[in-house]
Motif scaffolding. Sequence first.
Motif, PDB file in Angstrom:
ATOM      1  N   PRO A 136      -0.969 -14.980  42.055  1.00  0.00           N
ATOM      2  CA  PRO A 136      -2.040 -16.171  42.678  1.00  0.00           C
ATOM      3  C   PRO A 136      -2.492 -16.838  41.865  1.00  0.00           C
ATOM      4  CG  PRO A 136      -2.047 -14.557  44.391  1.00  0.00           C
ATOM      5  CD  PRO A 136      -1.424 -13.919  43.069  1.00  0.00           C
ATOM      6  N   ARG A 137      -2.353 -18.500  42.516  1.00  0.00           N
ATOM      7  CA  ARG A 137      -3.645 -19.536  40.981  1.00  0.00           C
ATOM      8  C   ARG A 137      -5.244 -19.793  41.762  1.00  0.00           C
ATOM      9  NH1 ARG A 137      -0.472 -19.319  36.250  1.00  0.00           N
ATOM     10  NH2 ARG A 137       1.634 -18.176  36.998  1.00  0.00           N
ATOM     11  N   ALA A 138      -5.045 -20.783  40.848  1.00  0.00           N
ATOM     12  CA  ALA A 138      -6.875 -20.808  41.400  1.00  0.00           C
ATOM     13  C   ALA A 138      -6.568 -21.514  42.734  1.00  0.00           C
ATOM     14  CB  ALA A 138      -7.284 -21.698  40.514  1.00  0.00           C
ATOM     15  N   THR A 139      -5.716 -21.861  42.451  1.00  0.00           N
ATOM     16  CA  THR A 139      -6.040 -22.872  44.240  1.00  0.00           C
ATOM     17  C   THR A 139      -6.346 -21.725  45.731  1.00  0.00           C
ATOM     18  OG1 THR A 139      -3.159 -23.534  44.304  1.00  0.00           O
ATOM     19  CG2 THR A 139      -5.127 -25.764  43.670  1.00  0.00           C
ATOM     20  N   ALA A 140      -5.030 -19.652  45.795  1.00  0.00           N
ATOM     21  CA  ALA A 140      -5.296 -19.643  46.213  1.00  0.00           C
ATOM     22  C   ALA A 140      -6.537 -19.339  46.076  1.00  0.00           C
ATOM     23  CB  ALA A 140      -3.952 -18.629  46.051  1.00  0.00           C
ATOM     24  N   TYR A 141      -7.387 -18.275  45.880  1.00  0.00           N
ATOM     25  CA  TYR A 141      -8.547 -18.270  45.284  1.00  0.00           C
ATOM     26  C   TYR A 141      -9.737 -19.635  45.755  1.00  0.00           C
ATOM     27  CZ  TYR A 141      -6.984 -13.766  43.000  1.00  0.00           C
ATOM     28  OH  TYR A 141      -6.885 -12.940  42.544  1.00  0.00           O
ATOM     29  N   LEU A 142      -9.499 -20.487  45.678  1.00  0.00           N
ATOM     30  CA  LEU A 142     -10.286 -21.030  46.017  1.00  0.00           C
ATOM     31  C   LEU A 142      -9.829 -21.459  47.274  1.00  0.00           C
ATOM     32  CD1 LEU A 142     -10.061 -24.119  43.355  1.00  0.00           C
ATOM     33  CD2 LEU A 142     -12.073 -22.360  43.674  1.00  0.00           C
ATOM     34  N   ASP A 143      -9.474 -22.073  47.687  1.00  0.00           N
ATOM     35  CA  ASP A 143      -8.563 -21.777  49.511  1.00  0.00           C
ATOM     36  C   ASP A 143      -9.273 -20.177  50.151  1.00  0.00           C
ATOM     37  OD1 ASP A 143      -7.661 -24.138  49.575  1.00  0.00           O
ATOM     38  OD2 ASP A 143      -5.813 -23.196  49.409  1.00  0.00           O
ATOM     39  N   ALA A 144      -9.343 -19.303  49.366  1.00  0.00           N
ATOM     40  CA  ALA A 144      -9.516 -17.711  49.753  1.00  0.00           C
ATOM     41  C   ALA A 144     -11.146 -17.610  50.242  1.00  0.00           C
ATOM     42  CB  ALA A 144      -9.018 -17.257  49.015  1.00  0.00           C
ATOM     43  N   CYS A 145     -11.580 -18.309  49.093  1.00  0.00           N
ATOM     44  CA  CYS A 145     -13.296 -18.467  49.512  1.00  0.00           C
ATOM     45  C   CYS A 145     -14.243 -19.654  49.861  1.00  0.00           C
ATOM     46  CB  CYS A 145     -13.588 -17.085  48.231  1.00  0.00           C
ATOM     47  SG  CYS A 145     -13.536 -18.398  46.833  1.00  0.00           S
ATOM     48  N   LEU A 146     -13.983 -20.592  49.521  1.00  0.00           N
ATOM     49  CA  LEU A 146     -14.540 -22.039  49.975  1.00  0.00           C
ATOM     50  C   LEU A 146     -14.187 -22.297  50.664  1.00  0.00           C
ATOM     51  CD1 LEU A 146     -15.177 -22.576  46.252  1.00  0.00           C
ATOM     52  CD2 LEU A 146     -17.232 -21.112  47.628  1.00  0.00           C
ATOM     53  N   THR A 147     -15.074 -23.043  51.667  1.00  0.00           N
ATOM     54  CA  THR A 147     -14.355 -24.358  52.236  1.00  0.00           C
ATOM     55  C   THR A 147     -15.257 -25.074  52.221  1.00  0.00           C
ATOM     56  OG1 THR A 147     -16.325 -23.684  54.346  1.00  0.00           O
ATOM     57  CG2 THR A 147     -14.127 -22.710  54.353  1.00  0.00           C
ATOM     58  N   SER A 148     -14.940 -26.521  52.742  1.00  0.00           N
ATOM     59  CA  SER A 148     -15.238 -27.702  52.695  1.00  0.00           C
ATOM     60  C   SER A 148     -15.407 -28.768  51.668  1.00  0.00           C
ATOM     61  CB  SER A 148     -16.895 -27.993  53.324  1.00  0.00           C
ATOM     62  OG  SER A 148     -16.559 -28.081  54.820  1.00  0.00           O
ATOM     63  N   ARG A 149     -14.591 -28.378  50.614  1.00  0.00           N
ATOM     64  CA  ARG A 149     -14.349 -28.524  48.821  1.00  0.00           C
ATOM     65  C   ARG A 149     -14.302 -30.203  48.257  1.00  0.00           C
ATOM     66  NH1 ARG A 149     -10.705 -24.720  48.727  1.00  0.00           N
ATOM     67  NH2 ARG A 149      -9.521 -26.105  47.514  1.00  0.00           N
ATOM     68  N   VAL A 150     -15.360 -30.275  47.840  1.00  0.00           N
ATOM     69  CA  VAL A 150     -15.243 -31.496  47.271  1.00  0.00           C
ATOM     70  C   VAL A 150     -15.499 -31.470  45.710  1.00  0.00           C
ATOM     71  CG1 VAL A 150     -16.565 -32.952  49.618  1.00  0.00           C
ATOM     72  CG2 VAL A 150     -17.659 -31.275  46.976  1.00  0.00           C
ATOM     73  N   THR A 151     -14.474 -32.834  44.561  1.00  0.00           N
ATOM     74  CA  THR A 151     -13.876 -31.798  43.868  1.00  0.00           C
ATOM     75  C   THR A 151     -14.681 -33.928  42.419  1.00  0.00           C
ATOM     76  OG1 THR A 151     -11.393 -31.979  44.992  1.00  0.00           O
ATOM     77  CG2 THR A 151     -11.990 -32.857  42.250  1.00  0.00           C
ATOM     78  N   LEU A 152     -14.787 -32.325  41.682  1.00  0.00           N
ATOM     79  CA  LEU A 152     -15.673 -33.433  40.667  1.00  0.00           C
ATOM     80  C   LEU A 152     -14.577 -33.081  39.537  1.00  0.00           C
ATOM     81  CD1 LEU A 152     -18.917 -33.821  39.936  1.00  0.00           C
ATOM     82  CD2 LEU A 152     -18.150 -32.295  38.126  1.00  0.00           C
ATOM     83  N   SER A 153     -14.512 -35.005  39.088  1.00  0.00           N
ATOM     84  CA  SER A 153     -12.835 -35.054  38.442  1.00  0.00           C
ATOM     85  C   SER A 153     -13.704 -35.748  37.600  1.00  0.00           C
ATOM     86  CB  SER A 153     -11.875 -36.028  39.007  1.00  0.00           C
ATOM     87  OG  SER A 153     -11.149 -36.161  38.253  1.00  0.00           O
ATOM     88  N   GLY A 154     -13.099 -36.181  36.288  1.00  0.00           N
ATOM     89  CA  GLY A 154     -12.892 -36.768  34.855  1.00  0.00           C
ATOM     90  C   GLY A 154     -13.954 -36.237  34.064  1.00  0.00           C
ATOM     91  N   ASP A 155     -13.802 -36.544  32.823  1.00  0.00           N
ATOM     92  CA  ASP A 155     -15.704 -35.980  31.814  1.00  0.00           C
ATOM     93  C   ASP A 155     -16.370 -36.573  31.124  1.00  0.00           C
ATOM     94  OD1 ASP A 155     -13.995 -37.823  30.357  1.00  0.00           O
ATOM     95  OD2 ASP A 155     -13.095 -36.183  28.547  1.00  0.00           O
ATOM     96  N   ARG A 156     -16.433 -38.027  32.335  1.00  0.00           N
ATOM     97  CA  ARG A 156     -16.341 -39.271  31.306  1.00  0.00           C
ATOM     98  C   ARG A 156     -17.295 -39.711  30.581  1.00  0.00           C
ATOM     99  NH1 ARG A 156     -17.274 -39.198  36.435  1.00  0.00           N
ATOM    100  NH2 ARG A 156     -18.802 -39.239  37.920  1.00  0.00           N
ATOM    101  N   CYS A 157     -16.063 -38.671  29.187  1.00  0.00           N
ATOM    102  CA  CYS A 157     -15.294 -39.552  27.866  1.00  0.00           C
ATOM    103  C   CYS A 157     -14.208 -40.239  28.428  1.00  0.00           C
ATOM    104  CB  CYS A 157     -15.940 -38.746  27.163  1.00  0.00           C
ATOM    105  SG  CYS A 157     -16.696 -37.651  27.594  1.00  0.00           S
ATOM    106  N   GLY A 158     -13.351 -40.609  28.929  1.00  0.00           N
ATOM    107  CA  GLY A 158     -12.558 -41.658  29.342  1.00  0.00           C
ATOM    108  C   GLY A 158     -10.814 -41.181  29.370  1.00  0.00           C
ATOM    109  N   GLY A 159     -11.369 -39.346  30.167  1.00  0.00           N
ATOM    110  CA  GLY A 159     -10.053 -38.372  30.425  1.00  0.00           C
ATOM    111  C   GLY A 159     -10.186 -37.455  31.045  1.00  0.00           C
ATOM    112  N   THR A 160      -9.307 -36.763  32.131  1.00  0.00           N
ATOM    113  CA  THR A 160      -9.289 -35.730  33.203  1.00  0.00           C
ATOM    114  C   THR A 160      -7.987 -34.871  32.590  1.00  0.00           C
ATOM    115  OG1 THR A 160      -7.477 -37.489  34.440  1.00  0.00           O
ATOM    116  CG2 THR A 160      -9.316 -38.245  34.961  1.00  0.00           C
TER     117      THR A 160
END
Length: 450
Positions: free
Chosen positions: A257-281
């Motif tokens: 099992p990878r990260a998404t499986a663990y996040l799905d199992a323990c957290l609901t209503s997730r929102v994504t913080l994306s990007g480093d504010r320095c030009g990259g993701t």
Amino acid sequence: MADRLSAREAVALVADDFTELPHSAGESAPDGPLGWPGYGAARARAAERTGEQESVVCGTASVEGTRAVVVAFEFGFLGGSLGERTGDRLVAAYDHARAHRLPVVPLVATGGSRMQEGMLALTQLQRVACASALTREAGLPQIAVVRDPTTGGGWATLGAGADVVLALPGAQVGFAGSRVRPADADPAAYTAEAQVAAGAADALVRPEELRGTLGRWLRLLTRPSTAPVPPPLPLGATDLPATGWDAVRRARSPERPRATAYLDACLTSRVTLSGDRCGGTDPDGMLCGFGEQEGRTVAYAAQTGAATRPAGYRTAARLVRLADRLGIPVLTLVDTPGAANDAEAERQGAGAAIADLFGAVAAARTPVTTLVVGEGGSGGALALAAPGNTWATPDSYFSVIAPELAAAILKRPPEEVEETADRLRVRPQDLVELGVVRGVVGPADRTPRA
């Protein structure tokens, strides 16, 4: 982009019960502080056309049940430009937010600073930046929605300076407005889509989804908690590995099992913080965001099993610092063979990015909990681990270096790699005995096991 919404239409799109904040009457000089010919007449025409007396409307409103200060720009009023009176209104809105402990939601649509007021208009950016900084220090979130267009100082303060940036698809977003860019500039670089891809904005949100998305963000970011996150239960193997190489093989298994499986199992209503504010993701190597667990908010930064890029480390550091400022506990999931070590990663500042994450975790006052769910490869994995509160699953390992690389450095033949893994003591139970992790999470409880 579709027809632009007015300021009040933008507010109605996301909020209910809007109550406008009081504001001062206005300047006495008919043509403004510089005496710019015709400026007063232009303002009068803009007021007649839009029904507004200034380029920004500020008030309080309910967004899906969360009360917030909402700041909406009226692009029809002199291009949503910022002048002295705009600055007065914005500063007053931030002051009100701090006095009443409310989050701030700028709905930005502006062409920049108002030329007819010269440098007095430009310096409003300093006032806005100061008000935003004070609000940040007060532990109040700022979630910006960038509309069409968002350029100049409005993007460089209220937009890009917010904690979270949501962008409407197709919006023109960039520091340089359309009339001041180089003639050969690629117009695609000045779009909401490009800003998300470059890590300067977190997500594209369609207008019909904006109210719900903004409501989730506000709800999650306005619920501080002092209790640490309990380490999630294992989703894979529950028995301990017999040898070090067995631990390595388990952690590298594609069936684990990878990260998404663990996040799905323990957290609901997730929102994504994306990007480093320095030009990259780094969407393939690091997942960051906020979710709900048993009625409270949890921030998460999770490695995916791939080598983590510098942008991934910087995004995780951004996440930890934001959660710390808002008083939200953090869960980190360690799973990487190590930091990306190619030439491009070095050019992107791999060492500095890892150092920044080490520092963010070390300085965090909010509780941080770490679970090693797969590979724990050297410092690229350790940077995400909470000192004194790191746990491991039975199908994980943590090592100063990969066994193959250790054998190569020690000039051992390939057939000694498995023995090297044993000598490194990388098994979860070894890590408990060494005091590196608090315990191995079990299938039915969280009792530390050696």
